[in-house]
Design a protein around this motif. Structure first.
Motif, PDB file in Angstrom:
ATOM      1  N   LYS A  44       0.833  -1.206   0.000  1.00  0.00           N
ATOM      2  CA  LYS A  44       0.000   0.000   0.000  1.00  0.00           C
ATOM      3  C   LYS A  44       0.868   1.257   0.000  1.00  0.00           C
ATOM      4  O   LYS A  44       0.585   2.231  -0.704  1.00  0.00           O
ATOM      5  CB  LYS A  44      -0.922  -0.012   1.214  1.00  0.00           C
ATOM      6  N   ASP A  45       1.959   1.228   0.784  1.00  0.00           N
ATOM      7  CA  ASP A  45       2.870   2.386   0.804  1.00  0.00           C
ATOM      8  C   ASP A  45       3.497   2.604  -0.568  1.00  0.00           C
ATOM      9  O   ASP A  45       3.678   3.752  -1.005  1.00  0.00           O
ATOM     10  CB  ASP A  45       3.979   2.172   1.847  1.00  0.00           C
ATOM     11  N   GLU A  47       2.164   1.729  -3.482  1.00  0.00           N
ATOM     12  CA  GLU A  47       1.107   2.241  -4.365  1.00  0.00           C
ATOM     13  C   GLU A  47       0.902   3.734  -4.147  1.00  0.00           C
ATOM     14  O   GLU A  47       0.710   4.499  -5.109  1.00  0.00           O
ATOM     15  CB  GLU A  47      -0.195   1.479  -4.114  1.00  0.00           C
ATOM     16  N   GLU A  48       0.953   4.189  -2.892  1.00  0.00           N
ATOM     17  CA  GLU A  48       0.809   5.617  -2.592  1.00  0.00           C
ATOM     18  C   GLU A  48       1.992   6.403  -3.148  1.00  0.00           C
ATOM     19  O   GLU A  48       1.836   7.515  -3.650  1.00  0.00           O
ATOM     20  CB  GLU A  48       0.677   5.829  -1.085  1.00  0.00           C
ATOM     21  N   HIS A  49       3.179   5.798  -3.066  1.00  0.00           N
ATOM     22  CA  HIS A  49       4.377   6.474  -3.582  1.00  0.00           C
ATOM     23  C   HIS A  49       4.293   6.642  -5.104  1.00  0.00           C
ATOM     24  O   HIS A  49       4.622   7.698  -5.644  1.00  0.00           O
ATOM     25  CB  HIS A  49       5.634   5.671  -3.222  1.00  0.00           C
ATOM     26  N   GLY A  51       1.470   6.291  -6.943  1.00  0.00           N
ATOM     27  CA  GLY A  51       0.255   7.015  -7.284  1.00  0.00           C
ATOM     28  C   GLY A  51      -0.725   6.232  -8.123  1.00  0.00           C
ATOM     29  O   GLY A  51      -1.585   6.816  -8.791  1.00  0.00           O
TER      30      GLY A  51
END
Length: 297
Positions: A44-45, A47-49, A51
């Motif tokens: 998840k981290d 994917e956030e990085h 975007g």
């Protein structure tokens, strides 16, 4: 520097690579010694990085998105090259010379590895990093100084130096010969025959040079030379093998030479080096390899 300019941590990339390999957070957790929730959090981290979603959550499982597939296809090679770079740095230690070598698996294990200490003893402080590779690859990208190649003049981006022909012979174990005596090459064809899957026509070519008899492709088939060697030693059948791979079996009497094999193939062994990167150490290793071949023959 923006967030997207900063590279994600190695732990995030490693978790994603392990999860993408099997499309399973559970399998990734088992491989990495983490909990499933820890793997999920790391992904998840990432994917956030980046975007964008890398996995689709489907019930209790996950599937890679198109973006996830694209990242995994590129990342696997990048991580492998990074591991090799670090491995080379560790091997180099405090100023030691390092030579990275690649060779076909069975050739590396049976012919090259037993001789490498002789070369290392000639170069004080030398560390060797050896990997098994069967097909051409990018020597620059893979950080390999020299490779042994079996094939033709077909390695783009590499400088090829002829090393030796393959030297194929027909062999069998003494116990098989006791049941199937051989007084003529044609007698070999009455034995059980062992086949290498990558070379299905070898026995047929041998038969056509000695008899009009058609040889069926039945018998035992194997996808690796090492398996054919093991089966031949066990007396399962006669085999066609390169002399370089069975030196110990021939000298120890586990296999008996029955006939030389002539072949029309243009393939042979070469030394492959990165184009334009000649070094004294690589030149010395190439010369040493060629001397070893002469002694072995």
């Amino acid at each position: 520097m923006t967030q997207h300019d900063r590279l994600p941590s190695f732990s995030l990339l490693r978790c994603f690579e392990a999860a993408a390999k099997r499309e399973s957070f559970t399998a990734a957790a088992e491989e990495l010694g983490l909990t499933q929730s820890a793997v999920s959090r790391q992904v998840k981290d990432l994917e956030e990085h980046i975007g964008t979603p890398l996995f689709r959550r489907e019930g209790r499982g996950v599937r890679l998105t198109d973006a996830g597939h694209a990242l995994f296809n590129s990342l696997s090679g990048d991580l492998e090259r990074l591991k090799r770079t670090v491995h080379l740095a560790i091997a180099a230690g405090a100023g030691a010379q390092v030579l990275a070598i690649a060779a076909p698996p069975t050739f590396a294990a049976r012919w090259l590895a037993p001789r490498l200490s002789l070369f290392r003893d000639l170069h004080e402080g030398l560390e060797l990093v050896v990997s098994s590779r069967a097909e051409p690859f990018d020597l620059h990208d893979e950080r390999v100084d020299v490779a042994v190649h079996f094939g033709g003049w077909d390695w783009p981006g590499a400088q090829l130096t002829p090393l030796c022909p393959e030297d194929l012979i027909a062999v069998a174990a003494p116990e098989l010969l006791a049941r199937h005596p051989v007084s003529d090459p044609v007698d070999i064809l009455n034995m059980p025959l062992l086949h290498l899957s990558a070379r299905p026509s070898q026995w047929g070519e041998f038969a056509s040079s000695h008899t009009d008899k058609v040889i069926p492709r039945n018998g035992s088939h194997f996808d690796q030379f090492s398996l054919v060697i093991g089966a031949a030693v066990a007396g399962m059948g006669a085999a066609i093998l390169p002399t370089y791979l069975i030196e110990n079996e021939l000298s120890g009497g586990q296999l008996c030479r029955l006939a030389d094999i002539t072949t029309e193939t243009s393939k042979s062994y070469f030394v492959a080096t990165p184009m334009g990167q000649d070094t004294p150490l690589v030149a010395a290793f190439t010369a040493w390899l060629r001397k070893q071949v002469v002694r072995a023959r």
